[in-house]
Design a protein around this motif. Structure first.
Motif, PDB file in Angstrom:
ATOM      1  N   HIS A  97      37.620  68.199   0.724  1.00  0.00           N
ATOM      2  CA  HIS A  97      38.209  69.411   1.141  1.00  0.00           C
ATOM      3  C   HIS A  97      37.147  70.193   1.980  1.00  0.00           C
ATOM      4  CE1 HIS A  97      40.780  68.805  -2.617  1.00  0.00           C
ATOM      5  NE2 HIS A  97      41.604  69.193  -1.913  1.00  0.00           N
ATOM      6  N   LEU A  98      37.737  71.221   2.479  1.00  0.00           N
ATOM      7  CA  LEU A  98      36.789  72.136   3.567  1.00  0.00           C
ATOM      8  C   LEU A  98      35.738  72.626   2.540  1.00  0.00           C
ATOM      9  CD1 LEU A  98      37.955  75.329   3.424  1.00  0.00           C
ATOM     10  CD2 LEU A  98      39.698  74.146   4.694  1.00  0.00           C
ATOM     11  N   LEU A  99      34.513  73.165   3.234  1.00  0.00           N
ATOM     12  CA  LEU A  99      33.729  73.613   2.252  1.00  0.00           C
ATOM     13  C   LEU A  99      34.015  75.195   2.393  1.00  0.00           C
ATOM     14  CD1 LEU A  99      30.816  72.884   1.191  1.00  0.00           C
ATOM     15  CD2 LEU A  99      29.771  73.647   3.139  1.00  0.00           C
ATOM     16  N   ILE A 111      25.416  65.226  -3.069  1.00  0.00           N
ATOM     17  CA  ILE A 111      26.480  66.043  -2.326  1.00  0.00           C
ATOM     18  C   ILE A 111      27.292  64.945  -1.586  1.00  0.00           C
ATOM     19  CG2 ILE A 111      28.016  68.050  -1.595  1.00  0.00           C
ATOM     20  CD1 ILE A 111      25.594  69.689  -2.525  1.00  0.00           C
ATOM     21  N   VAL A 113      30.939  64.853   0.652  1.00  0.00           N
ATOM     22  CA  VAL A 113      32.197  65.218   1.158  1.00  0.00           C
ATOM     23  C   VAL A 113      32.623  64.535   2.277  1.00  0.00           C
ATOM     24  CG1 VAL A 113      33.628  66.967   1.802  1.00  0.00           C
ATOM     25  CG2 VAL A 113      31.760  67.769   0.397  1.00  0.00           C
ATOM     26  N   ARG A 114      33.861  63.849   2.125  1.00  0.00           N
ATOM     27  CA  ARG A 114      34.117  63.127   3.286  1.00  0.00           C
ATOM     28  C   ARG A 114      35.695  63.429   3.658  1.00  0.00           C
ATOM     29  NH1 ARG A 114      29.721  62.195   3.578  1.00  0.00           N
ATOM     30  NH2 ARG A 114      28.344  60.512   3.319  1.00  0.00           N
TER      31      ARG A 114
ATOM     32  N   ILE B  93      27.422  68.032   8.030  1.00  0.00           N
ATOM     33  CA  ILE B  93      25.962  68.655   7.405  1.00  0.00           C
ATOM     34  C   ILE B  93      25.169  67.457   6.607  1.00  0.00           C
ATOM     35  CG2 ILE B  93      25.141  70.213   5.499  1.00  0.00           C
ATOM     36  CD1 ILE B  93      27.798  71.912   5.998  1.00  0.00           C
ATOM     37  N   GLY B 102      27.668  79.578   1.202  1.00  0.00           N
ATOM     38  CA  GLY B 102      27.709  80.544   2.316  1.00  0.00           C
ATOM     39  C   GLY B 102      27.967  79.673   3.605  1.00  0.00           C
ATOM     40  N   LEU B 103      27.872  78.480   3.715  1.00  0.00           N
ATOM     41  CA  LEU B 103      28.615  77.788   4.990  1.00  0.00           C
ATOM     42  C   LEU B 103      29.910  77.531   4.824  1.00  0.00           C
ATOM     43  CD1 LEU B 103      25.831  75.072   6.295  1.00  0.00           C
ATOM     44  CD2 LEU B 103      26.434  77.518   7.084  1.00  0.00           C
ATOM     45  N   LYS B 104      30.689  77.715   5.589  1.00  0.00           N
ATOM     46  CA  LYS B 104      32.365  77.322   5.628  1.00  0.00           C
ATOM     47  C   LYS B 104      32.635  76.564   6.447  1.00  0.00           C
ATOM     48  CE  LYS B 104      32.997  82.162   4.082  1.00  0.00           C
ATOM     49  NZ  LYS B 104      33.252  82.199   2.734  1.00  0.00           N
ATOM     50  N   THR B 105      33.593  75.479   6.406  1.00  0.00           N
ATOM     51  CA  THR B 105      34.164  74.729   7.392  1.00  0.00           C
ATOM     52  C   THR B 105      35.344  74.770   7.676  1.00  0.00           C
ATOM     53  OG1 THR B 105      34.488  72.905   6.004  1.00  0.00           O
ATOM     54  CG2 THR B 105      32.160  72.887   6.840  1.00  0.00           C
ATOM     55  N   ARG B 106      36.045  74.329   8.775  1.00  0.00           N
ATOM     56  CA  ARG B 106      37.352  74.632   9.069  1.00  0.00           C
ATOM     57  C   ARG B 106      38.277  73.584   8.255  1.00  0.00           C
ATOM     58  NH1 ARG B 106      36.935  76.513  15.292  1.00  0.00           N
ATOM     59  NH2 ARG B 106      35.582  78.129  15.032  1.00  0.00           N
ATOM     60  N   GLY B 107      37.650  72.415   8.297  1.00  0.00           N
ATOM     61  CA  GLY B 107      38.654  71.383   7.757  1.00  0.00           C
ATOM     62  C   GLY B 107      37.636  70.729   6.793  1.00  0.00           C
ATOM     63  N   PRO B 108      38.067  69.501   6.239  1.00  0.00           N
ATOM     64  CA  PRO B 108      37.084  68.855   5.371  1.00  0.00           C
ATOM     65  C   PRO B 108      36.251  67.817   6.404  1.00  0.00           C
ATOM     66  CG  PRO B 108      39.613  68.154   5.100  1.00  0.00           C
ATOM     67  CD  PRO B 108      39.567  69.103   6.009  1.00  0.00           C
ATOM     68  N   ILE B 109      35.282  67.829   6.242  1.00  0.00           N
ATOM     69  CA  ILE B 109      34.055  67.216   7.199  1.00  0.00           C
ATOM     70  C   ILE B 109      33.158  66.640   6.097  1.00  0.00           C
ATOM     71  CG2 ILE B 109      34.272  69.362   8.690  1.00  0.00           C
ATOM     72  CD1 ILE B 109      31.213  69.733   7.677  1.00  0.00           C
ATOM     73  N   GLU B 110      32.303  65.766   6.850  1.00  0.00           N
ATOM     74  CA  GLU B 110      31.372  64.775   6.290  1.00  0.00           C
ATOM     75  C   GLU B 110      30.108  65.535   5.996  1.00  0.00           C
ATOM     76  OE1 GLU B 110      29.191  61.378   8.037  1.00  0.00           O
ATOM     77  OE2 GLU B 110      31.611  60.692   8.343  1.00  0.00           O
ATOM     78  N   ILE B 111      29.729  65.716   4.635  1.00  0.00           N
ATOM     79  CA  ILE B 111      28.785  66.574   4.126  1.00  0.00           C
ATOM     80  C   ILE B 111      28.009  65.423   3.206  1.00  0.00           C
ATOM     81  CG2 ILE B 111      27.824  68.565   2.840  1.00  0.00           C
ATOM     82  CD1 ILE B 111      30.551  69.790   3.496  1.00  0.00           C
ATOM     83  N   THR B 112      26.605  65.237   3.481  1.00  0.00           N
ATOM     84  CA  THR B 112      25.911  64.400   2.791  1.00  0.00           C
ATOM     85  C   THR B 112      24.410  65.096   2.487  1.00  0.00           C
ATOM     86  OG1 THR B 112      26.797  62.607   4.172  1.00  0.00           O
ATOM     87  CG2 THR B 112      24.890  62.053   2.603  1.00  0.00           C
ATOM     88  N   VAL B 113      24.494  65.345   1.146  1.00  0.00           N
ATOM     89  CA  VAL B 113      23.326  65.829   0.569  1.00  0.00           C
ATOM     90  C   VAL B 113      22.807  64.961  -0.407  1.00  0.00           C
ATOM     91  CG1 VAL B 113      21.820  68.074  -0.520  1.00  0.00           C
ATOM     92  CG2 VAL B 113      24.226  68.450   0.924  1.00  0.00           C
TER      93      VAL B 113
END
Lengths: 306, 306
Positions: A97-99, A111, A113-114, B93, B102-113
Motif C-alpha cells: 500500500h501507499l506509505l 521493510i 513495500v512493492r 525509497i 512522516g514520509l507519505k507516498t501517492r500510491g504503492p511504491i517500491e520501498i526497501t529498507v
C-alpha cells in the motif's frame, strides 16, 4: 520470544493468509519462532480459505504487549493496527500500500513495500529460492490470497508478477484457477449472516479528505442485489457506525465483480457532492453506479475530493 | 520526466555515492531516465570519492518542484529532506535507517529498507544479476561507500553482506581495500578548510529526546587532536548554530576511528546530564571519552536519555 505476524484490522483473505505464509517462512526457513495472529474476525472468504487449506483460525490478538516482537504485513497504517503499535518491537514490515507515515521502528529493520496486487507476491519475491520449500497448504493460501486481491485477475491492481505466481502455484497444486476463484467469490458473497454494521466494517479503511474523516468500505460480491436489497437499513446504520468509530461519514461501495462496476450508496448531500467531484458522475438518487471501478486503492482513494 | 535521486542533507559519502549508483541503475538497466543530485555540499571524503572514480560533482538541488519524480536514498527522515518533500512524487525509497515516520507516498511504491551498514549494499541486493552490468566507476563508488559507512569494517554496523560485497568489488577492481580506506579516511580527516559551523553541521542528524531537540553531530577522523584543538571555539559556535537551526542543543561526537572511541564535547549541564544518563560515564570536564562508541545509529541515538 515468538514473533507475532499480523495484518490489518477487519482481516480479509490477504490479511489472514499473508501472516500464515510469513510465520511459516520465519519459523521453518529463517529459524525464527513466529506465529500468525489476527486483529479481528476474518471475513467469510478468509474463513473459507482457512478451511479449504486445512488451517485452524489463528488466534485473535487481544492486547499487544509492549516490546512484543512483531512483523506487520499488508498495511503500514497505524489506524489499522493496535493502538499501541509503536510500543511494540517492530522487526519487519511487508506491504503493498501507499506509505501513510506514522509507524516508527527502534532500529533499522527489514521493510519491503512493492506496488504489487498482493502481499504474498511480495513475500514470494523475498523468499527467493526458499519459496521451493513451501508445503502445499502454504502454496494454497498464497494462491487464494492472490485470487482474492486481484478478484481473479479482474482488478486493475493486478500485475504480471501476481498473475505469473498464481499460475505457477496453481500448476504445482493441480488446482484450476477459475474453480478456486469461484469458490472464494461465493464465500465472499455470502453475507446473509452479517448485520448491517458488520457489512459496513467488514472491509473498510479510514481516509481523511480535507479534514473530513471517512470510513471507506468496500463489499466485493458476485451478488450485488443481495446487498442492495438492504440499502435502506445500511444507510440508516451508517450514522451509528460513523459515531461509534469516530468518523464523519461511512462510504459504502458495493463492487460487482462480474460486471466490473461499483455502486456507491448516497445517503446525504456530503456523499452526493463527493461522488460528483470524485468520479465525475451526476447523482440523482440514493445510489450511483461507477462503471469500471473495482479497486479502492487504485480507483477510489486516489480520486476522493470534496 | 527525469527522476531525481538524492540522499540526505549534509551529504556524506553514502548519500553522495548511493544516488549515483541508483541513477545509473534506473537509467541504464531499468531504462528510466534518472539523475543524481545532492542536498548540499559533499564532505571532503565524498568529494575525494567523486574525484577518485572520475565523477563530476552532481548538481546541488536548489528547489524541489511539486510533482517532481524522486527516489529517496539513505534516509526516510523528512527533517533531512527538502521541506516540501511530501509534495513531490516519491517513486522509491531505499534506506538502512530506522523508520521515523512522516514520509507519505501517492500510491504503492517500491520501498526497501534493510538493516545493513550501507545503502549501496541494499541496492546491490535489489539489482540481483543486473549488478554484473555495473561499470568500474560505479563499482568504485559502491566500494567507497561501504568502506566509508563501515569505517573500513570497524563499525559495529558492519554486516557480513557489506563485507562480502566490498571484498568482491575490490577483487573485481583490482583495488587494495586498506589503501583505498586510508585514502578515504585521510580525506575525511582533513577538516582544516572548514569553519566551526561547517564542522558542527557536516555529518549531523536532528533527534528529539523528551521534547528537547538535538543536532547530533559526528566527526569521524583519524586525527582527533586537530579537531579537539578547536574545542573552545566549537563550543562557542554551538550556541549560534543551535539558534539558527532551531534546535535546543548541538551534540558533537568526535569519533577516533583508529582508537575506536568517541569524545563528546560537554559545554553545559544539559549535555553533562545527558552524557551521564546515556552512556553511564562520570563527566568532570568539558569533554568525555566514550570507549568503543563509533556509530551514531547503533550506539549513540538509541542510548540518548535525559
Amino acid at each position: 520470544m515468538t514473533t507475532l505476524v499480523f495484518g490489518h484490522k477487519s482481516p480479509d483473505t490477504d490479511s489472514t493468509g499473508a501472516p500464515i505464509v510469513w510465520a511459516w517462512y520465519l519459523s521453518d526457513v529463517r529459524q525464527t519462532p513466529a506465529q500468525p495472529v489476527l486483529l479481528g474476525t476474518p471475513n467469510t472468504e478468509a474463513a473459507y480459505m482457512l478451511q479449504r487449506w486445512g488451517f485452524e483460525q489463528p488466534r485473535i490478538l487481544d492486547t499487544l504487549e509492549p516490546d512484543q516482537k512483531v512483523v506487520i504485513v499488508d498495511t503500514n497504517n497505524p489506524a489499522e493496527l493496535p493502538e499501541n503499535i509503536n510500543e511494540a518491537d517492530i522487526t519487519g514490515i511487508i506491504d503493498h500500500h501507499l506509505l501513510v507515515g506514522g509507524l516508527k521502528t527502534r532500529g533499522p529493520i527489514e521493510i519491503t513495500v512493492r506496488p504489487l496486487a498482493c502481499t504474498v507476491t511480495v513475500m514470494h519475491q523475498m523468499m527467493g529460492d526458499d519459496a521451493r520449500k513451501m508445503p502445499d497448504a502454504i502454496k494454497g493460501v498464497m494462491l487464494s490470497c492472490i485470487l482474492s486481491d486481484t478478484l481473479a485477475f479482474r482488478s486493475p491492481t493486478t500485475t504480471q508478477a501476481d498473475r505469473d505466481l498464481a499460475e505457477s502455484l496453481a500448476t504445482d497444486l493441480g488446482v484450476e484457477i477459475p474453480a478456486l476463484a469461484d469458490e472464494l467469490l461465493a464465500a465472499k458473497s455470502d453475507v446473509s449472516a452479517f448485520s448491517d454494521a458488520d457489512l459496513l466494517r467488514m472491509d473498510s479503511k479510514e481516509y481523511t479528505v480535507e479534514g473530513v474523516k471517512f470510513r471507506v468500505s468496500v463489499l466485493e460480491t458476485t451478488s450485488p442485489a443481495s446487498i442492495l436489497s438492504r440499502k435502506a437499513s445500511l444507510m440508516e446504520t451508517m450514522v451509528g457506525v460513523a459515531g461509534e468509530d469516530k468518523v464523519n461519514q461511512v462510504l459504502l461501495f458495493i463492487v460487482d465483480i462480474l460486471n466490473e462496476e461499483a455502486t456507491l450508496l448516497v445517503p446525504n448531500d456530503l456523499v452526493k457532492d463527493l461522488a460528483q467531484k470524485s468520479f465525475g458522475v451526476e447523482v440523482d438518487s440514493d445510489s450511483v453506479v461507477l462503471p469500471g471501478v473495482m479497486s479502492r486503492k487504485k480507483q477510489i482513494i486516489p480520486n476522493l475530493k470534496l
